[in-house]
Structure formats: C-alpha cells, structure tokens
Design a protein around this motif. Structure first.
Motif, PDB file in Angstrom:
ATOM      1  N   GLU A  51       0.842  -1.198   0.000  1.00 12.17           N
ATOM      2  CA  GLU A  51       0.000   0.000   0.000  1.00 12.17           C
ATOM      3  C   GLU A  51       0.881   1.253   0.000  1.00 12.17           C
ATOM      4  O   GLU A  51       0.584   2.239  -0.691  1.00 12.17           O
ATOM      5  N   VAL A  52       1.967   1.214   0.763  1.00 15.74           N
ATOM      6  CA  VAL A  52       2.868   2.365   0.851  1.00 15.74           C
ATOM      7  C   VAL A  52       3.451   2.705  -0.517  1.00 15.74           C
ATOM      8  O   VAL A  52       3.576   3.879  -0.873  1.00 15.74           O
ATOM      9  N   ILE A  53       3.804   1.690  -1.294  1.00 17.67           N
ATOM     10  CA  ILE A  53       4.412   1.948  -2.608  1.00 17.67           C
ATOM     11  C   ILE A  53       3.356   1.990  -3.719  1.00 17.67           C
ATOM     12  O   ILE A  53       3.682   1.917  -4.903  1.00 17.67           O
ATOM     13  N   ARG A  54       2.104   2.102  -3.338  1.00 13.05           N
ATOM     14  CA  ARG A  54       0.980   2.334  -4.251  1.00 13.05           C
ATOM     15  C   ARG A  54       0.701   1.188  -5.214  1.00 13.05           C
ATOM     16  O   ARG A  54       0.168   1.421  -6.304  1.00 13.05           O
ATOM     17  N   VAL A  55       1.046  -0.020  -4.804  1.00 15.29           N
ATOM     18  CA  VAL A  55       0.666  -1.184  -5.608  1.00 15.29           C
ATOM     19  C   VAL A  55      -0.740  -1.631  -5.220  1.00 15.29           C
ATOM     20  O   VAL A  55      -1.525  -2.058  -6.067  1.00 15.29           O
ATOM     21  N   LEU A  56      -1.047  -1.519  -3.934  1.00 15.97           N
ATOM     22  CA  LEU A  56      -2.372  -1.877  -3.428  1.00 15.97           C
ATOM     23  C   LEU A  56      -3.062  -0.662  -2.829  1.00 15.97           C
ATOM     24  O   LEU A  56      -2.413   0.264  -2.337  1.00 15.97           O
ATOM     25  N   ASP A  57      -4.373  -0.692  -2.869  1.00 12.04           N
ATOM     26  CA  ASP A  57      -5.205   0.372  -2.292  1.00 12.04           C
ATOM     27  C   ASP A  57      -6.160  -0.277  -1.297  1.00 12.04           C
ATOM     28  O   ASP A  57      -7.061  -1.028  -1.695  1.00 12.04           O
ATOM     29  N   VAL A  58      -5.945  -0.010  -0.011  1.00  7.16           N
ATOM     30  CA  VAL A  58      -6.783  -0.582   1.040  1.00  7.16           C
ATOM     31  C   VAL A  58      -7.942   0.367   1.316  1.00  7.16           C
ATOM     32  O   VAL A  58      -7.745   1.491   1.764  1.00  7.16           O
ATOM     33  N   ARG A  59      -9.147  -0.083   1.033  1.00  9.29           N
ATOM     34  CA  ARG A  59     -10.344   0.726   1.234  1.00  9.29           C
ATOM     35  C   ARG A  59     -11.102   0.174   2.433  1.00  9.29           C
ATOM     36  O   ARG A  59     -11.674  -0.928   2.366  1.00  9.29           O
ATOM     37  N   ARG A  60     -11.067   0.906   3.505  1.00 13.50           N
ATOM     38  CA  ARG A  60     -11.670   0.440   4.759  1.00 13.50           C
ATOM     39  C   ARG A  60     -13.148   0.117   4.558  1.00 13.50           C
ATOM     40  O   ARG A  60     -13.923   0.916   4.031  1.00 13.50           O
ATOM     41  N   GLY A  61     -13.544  -1.081   4.974  1.00 16.43           N
ATOM     42  CA  GLY A  61     -14.930  -1.501   4.863  1.00 16.43           C
ATOM     43  C   GLY A  61     -15.320  -1.986   3.475  1.00 16.43           C
ATOM     44  O   GLY A  61     -16.470  -2.391   3.253  1.00 16.43           O
ATOM     45  N   ASP A  62     -14.389  -1.966   2.552  1.00 13.41           N
ATOM     46  CA  ASP A  62     -14.690  -2.389   1.188  1.00 13.41           C
ATOM     47  C   ASP A  62     -13.785  -3.532   0.746  1.00 13.41           C
ATOM     48  O   ASP A  62     -14.240  -4.548   0.228  1.00 13.41           O
ATOM     49  N   GLY A  63     -12.494  -3.384   0.972  1.00 15.84           N
ATOM     50  CA  GLY A  63     -11.563  -4.425   0.570  1.00 15.84           C
ATOM     51  C   GLY A  63     -10.247  -3.839   0.102  1.00 15.84           C
ATOM     52  O   GLY A  63     -10.009  -2.628   0.192  1.00 15.84           O
ATOM     53  N   THR A  64      -9.387  -4.689  -0.401  1.00 12.05           N
ATOM     54  CA  THR A  64      -8.081  -4.267  -0.896  1.00 12.05           C
ATOM     55  C   THR A  64      -8.031  -4.484  -2.399  1.00 12.05           C
ATOM     56  O   THR A  64      -8.369  -5.564  -2.897  1.00 12.05           O
ATOM     57  N   TYR A  65      -7.606  -3.470  -3.117  1.00 12.29           N
ATOM     58  CA  TYR A  65      -7.613  -3.499  -4.573  1.00 12.29           C
ATOM     59  C   TYR A  65      -6.204  -3.261  -5.124  1.00 12.29           C
ATOM     60  O   TYR A  65      -5.389  -2.573  -4.509  1.00 12.29           O
ATOM     61  N   VAL A  66      -5.953  -3.807  -6.295  1.00 16.65           N
ATOM     62  CA  VAL A  66      -4.749  -3.463  -7.033  1.00 16.65           C
ATOM     63  C   VAL A  66      -4.979  -2.067  -7.603  1.00 16.65           C
ATOM     64  O   VAL A  66      -6.054  -1.767  -8.122  1.00 16.65           O
ATOM     65  N   THR A  67      -3.994  -1.195  -7.494  1.00 13.95           N
ATOM     66  CA  THR A  67      -4.140   0.150  -8.031  1.00 13.95           C
ATOM     67  C   THR A  67      -4.078   0.128  -9.557  1.00 13.95           C
ATOM     68  O   THR A  67      -3.971  -0.940 -10.171  1.00 13.95           O
ATOM     69  N   SER A  68      -4.095   1.296 -10.158  1.00 13.35           N
ATOM     70  CA  SER A  68      -3.986   1.382 -11.619  1.00 13.35           C
ATOM     71  C   SER A  68      -2.611   0.951 -12.113  1.00 13.35           C
ATOM     72  O   SER A  68      -2.423   0.644 -13.286  1.00 13.35           O
ATOM     73  N   LEU A  69      -1.616   0.969 -11.198  1.00 13.19           N
ATOM     74  CA  LEU A  69      -0.228   0.621 -11.525  1.00 13.19           C
ATOM     75  C   LEU A  69       0.368   1.559 -12.571  1.00 13.19           C
ATOM     76  O   LEU A  69       1.328   1.212 -13.260  1.00 13.19           O
ATOM     77  N   GLU A  70      -0.205   2.754 -12.685  1.00 16.32           N
ATOM     78  CA  GLU A  70       0.340   3.746 -13.602  1.00 16.32           C
ATOM     79  C   GLU A  70       1.726   4.177 -13.134  1.00 16.32           C
ATOM     80  O   GLU A  70       1.985   4.265 -11.926  1.00 16.32           O
ATOM     81  N   PRO A  71       2.650   4.454 -14.061  1.00 19.15           N
ATOM     82  CA  PRO A  71       4.018   4.836 -13.687  1.00 19.15           C
ATOM     83  C   PRO A  71       4.083   5.996 -12.698  1.00 19.15           C
ATOM     84  O   PRO A  71       4.851   5.957 -11.737  1.00 19.15           O
ATOM     85  N   ALA A  72       3.274   7.035 -12.929  1.00 20.71           N
ATOM     86  CA  ALA A  72       3.306   8.207 -12.039  1.00 20.71           C
ATOM     87  C   ALA A  72       2.966   7.826 -10.612  1.00 20.71           C
ATOM     88  O   ALA A  72       3.539   8.358  -9.656  1.00 20.71           O
ATOM     89  N   LEU A  73       2.030   6.891 -10.458  1.00 18.03           N
ATOM     90  CA  LEU A  73       1.612   6.456  -9.127  1.00 18.03           C
ATOM     91  C   LEU A  73       2.709   5.647  -8.453  1.00 18.03           C
ATOM     92  O   LEU A  73       3.057   5.883  -7.293  1.00 18.03           O
ATOM     93  N   LEU A  74       3.287   4.708  -9.181  1.00 18.51           N
ATOM     94  CA  LEU A  74       4.302   3.837  -8.601  1.00 18.51           C
ATOM     95  C   LEU A  74       5.587   4.586  -8.272  1.00 18.51           C
ATOM     96  O   LEU A  74       6.296   4.237  -7.327  1.00 18.51           O
TER      97      LEU A  74
END
Length: 223
Positions: A51-74
C-alpha cells in the motif's frame, strides 16, 4: 527470506502472472492467506508495504484493490526516497536528469505538435522580471513537464518528473542568489522551443544539456 518479503513476492507474482489485474479486488484475507500458504499476520504486513508503494489500495470496509499501476503512481515512492537525502545528493539527481531529460527532449522533437509549441511559447510569455522566484520555479517545472510528456513515454516522463520536482529547493536558492535568473531561464527556454519547432532533435537535446548543466554547475560551486 523474511516471511513478509515472501508474502510480498507472492502477491507480486499474482499481478505479474495476470491472476490479478489493475483495479481488481484481492480475495478476502482468510482465503488469500490459505491460497498463498501464509499466515494472516504476514499477509497483513505485506499488504501494508504494498500500500505504501501504491501497488495496493486498502479501502476500509470495502476491501483491498490493485491500483492502476500507472508509472506516475508507482514512482511516488521514489519521490519520497529522494526527499530523504540532503543537499549534496541533489548533485546526483541533476546528473541523472542531465542524462535522461535531453534524451526525452530529442524524442519530443520528433513528436511534438503545433499546439504544444504554442503552449510552451505562451508559458514563456507569462513570465517577466516581476515574476517571483516561486513563480519562476513553477514555470520551469511546467515547461519541462510538457516537453517530456511530448516524448510519448509515460515511464520516462514519470521518472523525470519525480526527479525534477525535488530540485525545487536548488532552483529557488539559485533564483534568490543569482542575478538575471529570470532572463537567463527564459532565454534558454525560448531556444529549446525554437529547436523543437524546427524538429531539430540534436539541437533541442544539446540546449537541454546546457540548461540543466548550468544549474548543476552553479549548485556544485555553491555546495
């Protein structure tokens, strides 16, 4: 290998293999830990790290998702790392910029359109002798960002942007302590735009080297 590192690698393998795609929701923690043969505690630590390196997005009460993995984000994680280093490390950052940005500018010369050329010229026209140092820095960042974006390589663009944004302190320092910083910067920018408008990749690259090297040389003397 630490258990958490193993967990990180296993989640990474799920993404690389295509089992998980950008935007996908990870299976529930219990199910995923059993599938990967990991304890739930080590899985939680791995998720936190990713989550810290923006590979995963933890959404409280919803679940954990893979991010867009866009270069700018990573590459945001890289920006954080660069921030932790002192002034002397900025010289190394400029050295990397001096290698990458002229190459990106050369690529841009072959692809840049008339509208972008006009936008760059307009950016230059917005700045004059009354522009604050902070305003000059913002102009400089936006000017280089638009050129690099025209190279058509999102990874290269994001990498250079993550390096450029962290040289702001040096640019401000230079602007405060050196005379004619505005005029010199605008003159160098105008020359780069002229070369881009002519589609002269070699000249645009060379002018970018000179532009970045000038700041690098000043900073080396100052430090």
């Amino acid at each position: 290998m630490a258990v958490t590192d193993e967990a990180i690698l296993k989640i990474k393998d799920m993404i690389v293999s295509g089992k998980l795609h950008p935007g996908d929701r990870l299976p529930p923690e219990k199910e995923l830990s059993e599938e990967l043969g990991l304890s739930r505690s080590s899985l939680r630590e791995a998720v936190k790290a990713l989550e810290v390196i923006r590979v995963l997005d933890v959404r409280r009460g919803d679940g954990t998702y893979v991010t867009s993995l866009e270069p700018a984000l990573l590459l945001e994680a890289m920006s954080f790392v660069v921030d932790l280093h002192g002034d002397t490390s900025i010289l190394e950052i400029f050295a990397v910029r001096r290698i990458l940005e002229p190459a990106a500018t050369a690529l841009a010369a072959d692809q840049i359109d008339d509208d972008t050329i006009a936008e760059l010229a307009a950016l230059i026209a917005e700045v004059d002798g009354s522009t604050s140092v902070e305003g000059l820095v913002e102009h400089d960042l936006e000017f280089h960002r638009r050129i690099v974006a025209s190279a058509g390589n999102s990874y290269l663009s994001s990498l250079i942007d993550s390096l450029s944004s962290h040289t702001v302190r040096a640019r401000i320092w230079r602007g405060i302590t050196q005379e004619n910083a505005v005029e010199r910067t605008l003159h160098e920018h105008a020359a780069i735009v002229a070369a881009l408008a002519q589609g002269d990749a070699k000249l645009a690259s060379a002018l970018t080297v000179v532009h970045i090297s000038g700041i690098e040389h000043w900073l080396r003397e100052a430090l």
